[in-house]
Motif scaffolding. Structure first.
Motif, short mmCIF file in Angstrom:
data_model
loop_
_atom_site.label_atom_id
_atom_site.label_comp_id
_atom_site.label_asym_id
_atom_site.label_seq_id
_atom_site.Cartn_x
_atom_site.Cartn_y
_atom_site.Cartn_z
N GLY A 132 83.73 38.81 70.76
CA GLY A 132 83.28 40.09 70.25
C GLY A 132 82.78 39.90 68.83
O GLY A 132 83.14 38.93 68.16
N LEU B 270 81.06 47.76 77.29
CA LEU B 270 81.81 47.43 78.51
C LEU B 270 80.93 47.34 79.75
O LEU B 270 81.38 46.86 80.80
N ARG C 90 80.70 44.32 81.87
CA ARG C 90 81.94 43.91 82.55
C ARG C 90 82.05 44.49 83.96
O ARG C 90 82.93 44.11 84.73
N GLU D 199 87.10 51.79 82.66
CA GLU D 199 86.36 52.00 81.41
C GLU D 199 87.08 53.01 80.52
O GLU D 199 87.27 52.79 79.32
N ARG E 85 90.17 51.51 78.99
CA ARG E 85 89.85 50.58 77.91
C ARG E 85 89.45 51.33 76.64
O ARG E 85 89.82 50.94 75.53
N THR F 292 86.47 44.91 74.93
CA THR F 292 86.06 43.85 75.85
C THR F 292 87.12 42.75 75.97
O THR F 292 86.95 41.81 76.74
#
Length: 361
Positions: free
Chosen positions: A82, A104, A107, A114, A117, A154
């Motif tokens: 990151g 995201l 991913r 999502e 996160r 992430t």
């Protein structure tokens, strides 16, 4: 978490070597600060680690896996890292949640994952409840936290921070430094933090790499850099040390016998017999009635509850030292000083010391 290994890394721009044969290794979970003056190559080095630029020579390994070098080149999105930019790089038309979700999308997570996160990363940086705000509705410190949350969401093995505090005022810088330390301790992610501010580097890093003119001068723990600088540049740059030319008579263990102003003194150091430098900081000099070092006051300023004094050594026409006195001295006043510290290093041909034994794994 991921270890970071660089071997003979080089990047040229025309005839300028912005990164010149840099080699070092830091373990997984380290907090590495790349420190140095403007133009020293630290941001170029960060871009090479990130994959935003390609090296002209050498190799980079992240977590033991080669990502740049003779064997090929791994693009940034495949390096598992990151990055937090100095400018924050937030999309102004997106909400806080949207900015984090954008990072995201590659991913391919479900909407539920999502959302989890996003909530997790905002809680980590102390911004829960601000999902619907837009960047212009946030303070500078809050925007910085959103940029950090976007990277943390992430779950990178390596987090790169490019001068992330440059746009914040002094108070917010202190707050964010504390946040970086807290988040690093909580996650154990390997951090690489670029800064020209040594106070920032010394406050947060477990490892500090001092760079100068594209080269690595020294990699060590903050205390080692301060107490045992390996090169004159590190001695002068870290902590504002002064370097006094001395003759090293001999070395035994970690103690050197030196001659300065005709006096023979025993001082900590690792310099062989011959010309050397004595690194001195203000706390290393104490005025006493019969001190062996003689100096005359050149200037003084009141700072932090005491008088910060610059003095000229009697037998060194251009050799300045600094010390702190409780009372204002007179310009030209003679001072007799004794050593309460100091560190001796060779004058020329200093070999790079990484001091691995002083760095926590």
């Amino acid at each position: 978490m991921a270890s970071l290994d660089l071997q003979s890394l080089t990047r040229r721009f025309g005839t300028t070597r912005a990164v010149d044969g840099v080699s070092f290794s830091v373990p997984s979970g380290a907090f590495l600060a790349l420190l140095g003056p403007s133009g020293c190559g630290k941001t170029t080095l960060l871009r090479l680690i990130a994959g935003l630029d390609r090296p002209d020579g050498g190799q980079i390994r992240i977590g033991g896996q080669p990502v740049a070098g003779p064997g090929g080149f791994v693009p940034p999105e495949a390096r598992g890292l990151g990055m937090v930019f100095q400018s924050y790089a937030l999309w102004p038309h997106m909400t806080v949640a949207g900015n984090i979700r954008f990072g995201l999308r590659l991913r391919r997570l479900s909407r539920a994952d999502e959302a989890a996160r996003i909530a997790e990363s905002l809680a980590m940086v102390g911004l829960s409840g601000m999902e619907a705000r837009r960047p212009h509705e946030l303070s500078g410190g809050q925007r910085q936290r959103v940029a950090l949350a976007r990277s943390l969401a992430t779950r990178p093995a390596l987090l790169l921070l490019d001068e992330p505090l440059a746009n914040l005022d002094a108070h917010l810088r202190g707050v964010m430094l504390a946040e970086f330390r807290r988040i690093h301790a909580a996650l154990g992610t390997t951090f690489v933090f670029v800064t020209h501010d040594q106070d920032e580097a010394m406050a947060v890093a477990s490892h500090v790499a001092v760079m100068n003119a594209g080269r690595l001068e020294q990699l060590a723990a903050p205390e080692t850099l301060y107490r045992q600088p390996a090169t004159p540049m590190v001695a002068r740059f870290v902590g504002g040390g002064r370097t006094v030319p001395v003759d090293v008579l001999d070395q035994s263990g970690s103690t050197c016998r030196i001659r300065v102003q005709g006096q023979v003194l025993a001082v900590p150091g690792l310099a062989p017999r011959g010309p050397g430098w004595l690194c001195l900081r203000p706390r290393d000099l104490v005025p006493v009635a019969d001190g062996p070092i003689l100096a005359r006051v050149l200037d003084s300023q009141f700072r932090g509850g005491g008088w910060s004094v610059s003095a000229l050594l009697d037998e060194g026409a251009d050799t300045l030292v600094d010390l702190t006195l409780p009372h204002a001295p007179q310009r030209g006043q003679a001072l007799a000083l004794r050593l309460a510290g100091g560190w001796v290093l060779p004058r020329e041909g200093v070999a790079l010391k990484t001091s691995p034994e002083s760095i926590p794994a």
